[in-house]
Design an enzyme around this catalytic site. Sequence first.
Site, PDB file in Angstrom:
ATOM      1  N   ARG A 235       0.887  -1.321   0.032  1.00  0.00           N
ATOM      2  CA  ARG A 235       0.147   0.076  -0.109  1.00  0.00           C
ATOM      3  C   ARG A 235       0.941   1.353   0.054  1.00  0.00           C
ATOM      4  O   ARG A 235       1.991   1.059   0.450  1.00  0.00           O
ATOM      5  CB  ARG A 235      -0.916  -0.123   1.211  1.00  0.00           C
ATOM      6  CG  ARG A 235      -1.981  -1.218   1.295  1.00  0.00           C
ATOM      7  CD  ARG A 235      -2.920  -0.485   0.383  1.00  0.00           C
ATOM      8  NE  ARG A 235      -4.200  -1.481   0.340  1.00  0.00           N
ATOM      9  CZ  ARG A 235      -4.209  -2.694  -0.431  1.00  0.00           C
ATOM     10  NH1 ARG A 235      -3.430  -2.991  -1.278  1.00  0.00           N
ATOM     11  NH2 ARG A 235      -5.403  -3.516  -0.301  1.00  0.00           N
ATOM     12  N   GLU A 264      -4.332   7.820  -4.243  1.00  0.00           N
ATOM     13  CA  GLU A 264      -4.630   7.309  -5.527  1.00  0.00           C
ATOM     14  C   GLU A 264      -6.102   7.631  -6.085  1.00  0.00           C
ATOM     15  O   GLU A 264      -6.827   7.685  -4.713  1.00  0.00           O
ATOM     16  CB  GLU A 264      -4.722   5.611  -5.165  1.00  0.00           C
ATOM     17  CG  GLU A 264      -3.467   5.012  -4.956  1.00  0.00           C
ATOM     18  CD  GLU A 264      -3.448   3.655  -4.718  1.00  0.00           C
ATOM     19  OE1 GLU A 264      -4.386   2.865  -4.825  1.00  0.00           O
ATOM     20  OE2 GLU A 264      -2.194   3.056  -4.417  1.00  0.00           O
ATOM     21  N   HIS A 283      -2.258   0.395  -9.326  1.00  0.00           N
ATOM     22  CA  HIS A 283      -2.872  -0.444  -8.608  1.00  0.00           C
ATOM     23  C   HIS A 283      -3.646  -1.477  -9.200  1.00  0.00           C
ATOM     24  O   HIS A 283      -4.924  -1.417  -8.888  1.00  0.00           O
ATOM     25  CB  HIS A 283      -3.725   0.520  -7.331  1.00  0.00           C
ATOM     26  CG  HIS A 283      -3.988  -0.586  -6.284  1.00  0.00           C
ATOM     27  ND1 HIS A 283      -4.052   0.162  -4.882  1.00  0.00           N
ATOM     28  CD2 HIS A 283      -3.931  -1.824  -6.014  1.00  0.00           C
ATOM     29  CE1 HIS A 283      -4.142  -0.862  -3.997  1.00  0.00           C
ATOM     30  NE2 HIS A 283      -4.303  -1.887  -4.723  1.00  0.00           N
TER      31      HIS A 283
HETATM   32  C1  DGY Z   1      -5.849  -6.204  -2.688  1.00  0.00           C
HETATM   33  O1  DGY Z   1      -6.570  -7.235  -2.783  1.00  0.00           O
HETATM   34  O2  DGY Z   1      -5.624  -5.946  -1.557  1.00  0.00           O
HETATM   35  C2  DGY Z   1      -5.639  -5.413  -3.805  1.00  0.00           C
HETATM   36  O3  DGY Z   1      -4.345  -4.700  -3.473  1.00  0.00           O
HETATM   37  C3  DGY Z   1      -6.572  -4.675  -4.205  1.00  0.00           C
HETATM   38  O4  DGY Z   1      -6.930  -3.522  -3.421  1.00  0.00           O
END
Ligand code: DGY
Length: 329
Positions: A235, A264, A283
């Site tokens: 993240r 984002e 992402h």
């Molecule tokens: C997750 O599954 O956590 C991916 O990063 C999509 O947010």
Amino acid sequence: MKILAYERVEDPVLEQLNRAHDVRFFKNINPKTDPDFLQFLHQADGIIGLGLEVDKPLLDQAPHLKIISNVSVGYNNLPIDELTKRKIMATNTPGVLTDTVADLVFGLILSTARRIPELDRFVKAGKWVELVDSTYYGVDVHHKTLGIIGMGRIGSAIAQRAYAGFHMNIVYHSRTKKPQAEKDFSAVHLSLEELLSVSDFVCLITPLTKETERMIGKKEFARMKKSAIFINASRGQTIIEQDLIDALTEGTIAGAGLDVFEKEPIDPDNPLLRMDNVVTLPHMGSSTYETELHMSKLAAENLLAGLAGKKPKNLINPEVWENEQHEKG
Ligand code: DGY
């Protein structure tokens, strides 16, 4: 039952839910202010979706809510303790996206090391007019050292590709040692400091928690090799983005492959977007047709189980379900 679907839930799954329930799908709205969203939230028994930022004010407006089913493995958007206090179940979608995310991480490693997007732009711009010289050389991936921070399911799938396919040395940093990864990939557990200083590629794939928030900043970049390539598929908030920008600008590290950002969608004036040694993605780690569908299906199964009073397969706060069973006697 009334089901509020938010952002990324695939169409076949929405249709399936719609057949038996009253479903409303919301996309590209502001969940804090959108009147239709807030009105439906007030009646909703369940929520299914990706990345809805859930907080106390939102929960105060959802008096009937029994379950929130995330269409993602990460659940940093959910205040788990608060949900547990309010007897609301929370679920996620682990497992089904592991290989897909690992593939993309490898894509980031290769495309950053071998400068694939930059060279693609070079060719398409008509600049390939003579033999390309060393200015455009990349660096090898095979036989290098890969440092994985967060050796969970996805970390292990990355290690497997690196070890079996690219003959890389694997070092890792995790809260607990992973004997299976040590056996399967000869992975070596190191302190964070050690990992940063020996790795050619530093790959961050840890969940975002209070402990991992902003875990990589100026001090950590300074420990990396000048030739290191940093990959973030966890993240955006697990790093201090300004420190990464500085490290890349000052040549503290050589490059970065990024699937996630502090904000984002990313701001168009973010300096990372103007750096040739940075590969950026919106992402998309889990985003193939097959895997997004699997995730939506699994999230729907979790949701429907919870609404039917059964224990969802991927329940994050089992106390809620157990207490309910206890109360039912
Ligand atoms: C997750 O599954 O956590 C991916 O990063 C999509 O947010």
